[in-house]
Motif scaffolding. Structure first.
Motif, mmCIF file in Angstrom:
data_model
loop_
_atom_site.group_PDB
_atom_site.id
_atom_site.type_symbol
_atom_site.label_atom_id
_atom_site.label_comp_id
_atom_site.label_asym_id
_atom_site.label_seq_id
_atom_site.Cartn_x
_atom_site.Cartn_y
_atom_site.Cartn_z
ATOM 1 N N LYS A 89 0.824 -1.225 0.000
ATOM 2 C CA LYS A 89 0.000 0.000 0.000
ATOM 3 C C LYS A 89 0.845 1.257 0.000
ATOM 4 N N HIS A 90 0.557 2.150 -0.896
ATOM 5 C CA HIS A 90 1.280 3.429 -0.914
ATOM 6 C C HIS A 90 0.472 4.456 -1.694
ATOM 7 N N VAL A 91 0.942 5.675 -1.610
ATOM 8 C CA VAL A 91 0.384 6.772 -2.399
ATOM 9 C C VAL A 91 1.559 7.314 -3.199
ATOM 10 N N ASP A 92 1.376 7.529 -4.496
ATOM 11 C CA ASP A 92 2.510 7.982 -5.313
ATOM 12 C C ASP A 92 2.951 9.380 -4.890
ATOM 13 N N THR A 93 4.258 9.593 -4.912
ATOM 14 C CA THR A 93 4.780 10.912 -4.537
ATOM 15 C C THR A 93 4.561 11.865 -5.701
ATOM 16 N N PRO A 94 3.786 12.953 -5.501
ATOM 17 C CA PRO A 94 3.622 13.877 -6.626
ATOM 18 C C PRO A 94 4.943 14.571 -6.953
ATOM 19 N N ARG A 95 5.253 14.685 -8.243
ATOM 20 C CA ARG A 95 6.532 15.301 -8.647
ATOM 21 C C ARG A 95 6.400 16.813 -8.774
ATOM 22 N N SER A 96 5.163 17.301 -8.912
ATOM 23 C CA SER A 96 4.987 18.751 -9.019
ATOM 24 C C SER A 96 3.529 19.102 -8.735
ATOM 25 N N ALA A 97 3.272 20.419 -8.622
ATOM 26 C CA ALA A 97 1.918 20.862 -8.256
ATOM 27 C C ALA A 97 0.883 20.459 -9.291
ATOM 28 N N ASP A 98 1.311 20.297 -10.556
ATOM 29 C CA ASP A 98 0.316 19.998 -11.587
ATOM 30 C C ASP A 98 0.127 18.504 -11.833
ATOM 31 N N GLN A 99 0.796 17.665 -11.043
ATOM 32 C CA GLN A 99 0.571 16.220 -11.224
ATOM 33 C C GLN A 99 -0.767 15.845 -10.603
ATOM 34 N N ILE A 100 -1.583 15.171 -11.381
ATOM 35 C CA ILE A 100 -2.929 14.863 -10.893
ATOM 36 C C ILE A 100 -3.165 13.366 -10.777
ATOM 37 N N GLY A 101 -2.370 12.568 -11.502
ATOM 38 C CA GLY A 101 -2.637 11.135 -11.464
ATOM 39 C C GLY A 101 -1.480 10.287 -11.941
ATOM 40 N N SER A 102 -1.733 8.979 -11.953
ATOM 41 C CA SER A 102 -0.755 8.010 -12.430
ATOM 42 C C SER A 102 -1.454 7.075 -13.404
ATOM 43 N N LEU A 103 -0.682 6.611 -14.366
ATOM 44 C CA LEU A 103 -1.223 5.680 -15.361
ATOM 45 C C LEU A 103 -0.269 4.505 -15.450
ATOM 46 N N VAL A 104 -0.817 3.314 -15.418
ATOM 47 C CA VAL A 104 0.040 2.140 -15.575
ATOM 48 C C VAL A 104 -0.481 1.310 -16.730
ATOM 49 N N VAL A 105 0.452 0.918 -17.612
ATOM 50 C CA VAL A 105 0.099 0.100 -18.776
ATOM 51 C C VAL A 105 0.823 -1.226 -18.613
ATOM 52 N N ALA A 151 -6.720 14.774 -1.823
ATOM 53 C CA ALA A 151 -5.570 15.557 -1.343
ATOM 54 C C ALA A 151 -5.061 16.431 -2.487
ATOM 55 N N TYR A 152 -4.555 17.604 -2.145
ATOM 56 C CA TYR A 152 -3.985 18.506 -3.151
ATOM 57 C C TYR A 152 -2.633 19.004 -2.674
ATOM 58 N N PRO A 153 -1.714 19.223 -3.603
ATOM 59 C CA PRO A 153 -0.434 19.808 -3.184
ATOM 60 C C PRO A 153 -0.623 21.317 -3.042
ATOM 61 N N HIS A 154 -1.562 21.735 -2.174
ATOM 62 C CA HIS A 154 -1.977 23.136 -2.194
ATOM 63 C C HIS A 154 -0.951 24.084 -1.582
ATOM 64 N N THR A 155 0.111 23.531 -1.001
ATOM 65 C CA THR A 155 1.172 24.440 -0.554
ATOM 66 C C THR A 155 2.403 24.309 -1.463
ATOM 67 N N SER A 156 2.223 23.715 -2.637
ATOM 68 C CA SER A 156 3.329 23.670 -3.611
ATOM 69 C C SER A 156 3.310 24.960 -4.416
#
Ligand SMILES: O=C(O)CCC(=O)C(=O)O
Ligand SMILES: [Fe+2]
Length: 510
Positions: free
Chosen positions: A179-195, A309-314
């Motif tokens: 179980k984990h939550v992906d680390t956002p790389r920047s304020a505009d990252q909104i999701g992850s995609l896996v193929v 959750a939002y990176p609202h202090t980024s």
């Protein structure tokens, strides 16, 4: 604050239809947040058996090329394995791929660490490999946009951009990612995609969760002959169950929001793809409640804790609003905006509970009488007091209520409950090391650093779940301390009084 308690609108002493109507709308909003919006989506593309790729949406076999370093040969593997001319070579190449991967790390705090108990997988970085698989060949991003980025208000024009992040191999019998939550790389990252590329494996289910709901992707059954994918908001918890056999080979992408300009016509969302907020079932419920005279007849304010959750202090996050809103939060925002009401994203601070200033007061009790005596209307009626607050909002809006009180030396702080959150004026980047020189209380530190506003009478809905680091402080003094203050995110909605709602409904054809 006790995170498990449901925050209900404050119950006033008198039972009247207005309070009942408040309860109803709160329940409706809770149910929008709890059920309606999606946080994950996925799909499957079959790989053709032979012959050229046809236009029935089938995929060609995927070629992967990689090179571990300048001194090593470039290797190639075609997936599914049965599409290689020489099956012995193919198995060798698959073994090479597994071998050439480095152990995959995971983010813990600020660091990337190796912990095979937590994540057992191999990885190649994007500069080490290339493949013949392209998201655009299958319109995968367009599909993801429909679910994760629905266009709910005209002119919004937000799109997704995908950035290839890693190739990963989870090998049986022990490959996994707990179980984990992906680390956002920047304020505009909104999701992850896996193929997931076509390669046979067993186990390895991907499970994605959000607010008590979960979606389980079992890709093993069709793993040999199909490309399968999933996309989710980056704040959703997820895990990969152990792969018991075979190789689960994936390409992962970070998803970012971008706003297309009107000039970039090609990037515009075609009008037919813009969802009408009226089509959401929650729209009808809210509209009906707002048309009830008993519901906040004199107007009022709702504080709705964000579901995501939002990176609202980024740095730069403020500029991305409201485009960066996700799922249920976007629905709530769009519905109120469509109805002509102000919904704004604000950081929210839960009060430092241990503060003596709040300890002195009984929890949940306002010092109404004291406040009433300072009001120009000179009444001792609780309901009138309440309406005064709402009325002053009607006249001048939320901000002016605050300055009104300030000008007249009305100490709103004295009239708040110990539990009432404070509302940050702006969305601001993380403040590093605010220094306070003397023995400062937490309230003073919070107030000096961010100057949040105190609004008694906000009806809070939902739970303050996700939090972001808001500022770091050092307090000097007899007992110097160092710490982090967190903020939550909420949508603050101004509900106009009933007669204004009537005007809005005819002007905007609700
Ligand atoms: O492979 C998957 O299904 C998910 C991968 C993942 O969670 C990650 O790379 O962070
Ligand atoms: Fe992940």
């Amino acid at each position: 604050m006790d995170g498990k308690r449901i925050l209900r609108p404050r119950k006033l002493k008198t039972e009247n239809p207005e309070h009942w109507a408040i309860e109803t709308v709160c329940d409706q909003l809770r149910s929008i947040i709890a059920k309606s919006a999606s946080f994950v989506c996925g799909g499957l593309i079959s790989v053709r058996n032979d012959g050229p790729a046809n236009d029935h949406g089938l995929a060609s076999p995927v070629k992967v090329y990689w090179c571990k370093g300048e001194d090593n040969p470039t290797r190639q593997l075609t997936l599914p394995l049965c599409h290689n001319i020489n099956s012995k070579n193919a198995s060798d190449n698959l073994r090479h791929l597994v071998h050439d991967c480095e152990p995959a790390t995971l983010g813990k705090g600020q660091e990337d660490v190796l912990d095979p108990q937590y994540r057992k997988a191999g990885k190649l970085d994007p500069q080490q490999f290339t493949s013949s698989f392209h998201l655009s060949d299958f319109q995968i991003l367009e599909n993801v946009e429909q679910v994760l980025l629905p266009d709910l208000f005209l002119g919004q024009n937000r799109r997704l951009k995908a950035e290839l992040y890693k190739l990963n191999v989870y090998s049986g019998p022990f490959g996994l990612f707990r179980k984990h939550v992906d680390t956002p790389r920047s304020a505009d990252q909104i999701g992850s995609l896996v193929v997931c590329l076509p390669s046979s494996f067993k186990g390895g289910n991907l499970i994605v969760r959000h607010q008590g709901k979960e979606v389980n992707f079992d890709w093993s059954q069709h793993s040999e002959t199909t490309i399968q994918w999933a996309a989710f908001y980056s704040d959703c918890e997820h895990e990969i169950k152990p792969v018991t056999e075979g190789e689960r080979i994936t390409l992962t992408y970070n998803l970012y929001i971008t706003k297309t300009d009107v000039v970039q016509q090609a990037g515009r969302v075609p009008e037919k793809l813009i969802l009408d907020p009226k089509s959401l079932s929650s729209y009808q419920c809210l509209k009906e409640t707002l048309m009830k005279p008993d519901f906040l007849r004199m107007g009022g304010t709702l504080g709705i804790y964000c579901s995501h959750a939002y990176p609202h202090t980024s740095e730069g996050f403020e500029k991305l609003l409201p485009n960066a809103l996700k799922g249920a939060d976007l629905q709530v925002f769009s519905i109120f905006s469509h109805l002509g009401m102000d919904a704004e994203f604000h950081p929210v601070y839960n009060p430092p509970d241990s503060e003596s200033v709040w300890e002195q007061e009984e929890p949940n009790s306002y010092d109404y009488q004291a406040f009433l005596s300072s009001l120009p209307i000179g009444t001792s009626d609780l309901d009138l007091y309440w309406k005064f607050l709402l009325f002053s909002r009607r006249m001048r809006g939320l901000e002016d209520l605050y300055s009104y009180a300030k000008k007249r030396h009305i100490d709103l702080n004295r009239h708040r409950s110990r539990e009432d959150p404070l509302i940050g004026t702006n969305v601001e980047p993380l403040k590093r090391f605010f220094e306070s020189e003397q023995d400062c209380s937490m309230t003073e530190i919070l107030q000096n650093c961010r100057d949040p506003e105190i609004f008694p009478g906000v009806i809070w809905i939902g739970l303050p779940g996700n939090k972001e680091k808001d500022f770091l402080y050092i307090a000097y003094g007899n007992e110097s301390s160092i710490g982090v203050y967190y903020s939550h995110a909420a949508l603050i909605v101004d509900i106009p009084p009933f007669h204004v709602r009537q005007e809005l409904s005819s002007a905007r054809a609700w």
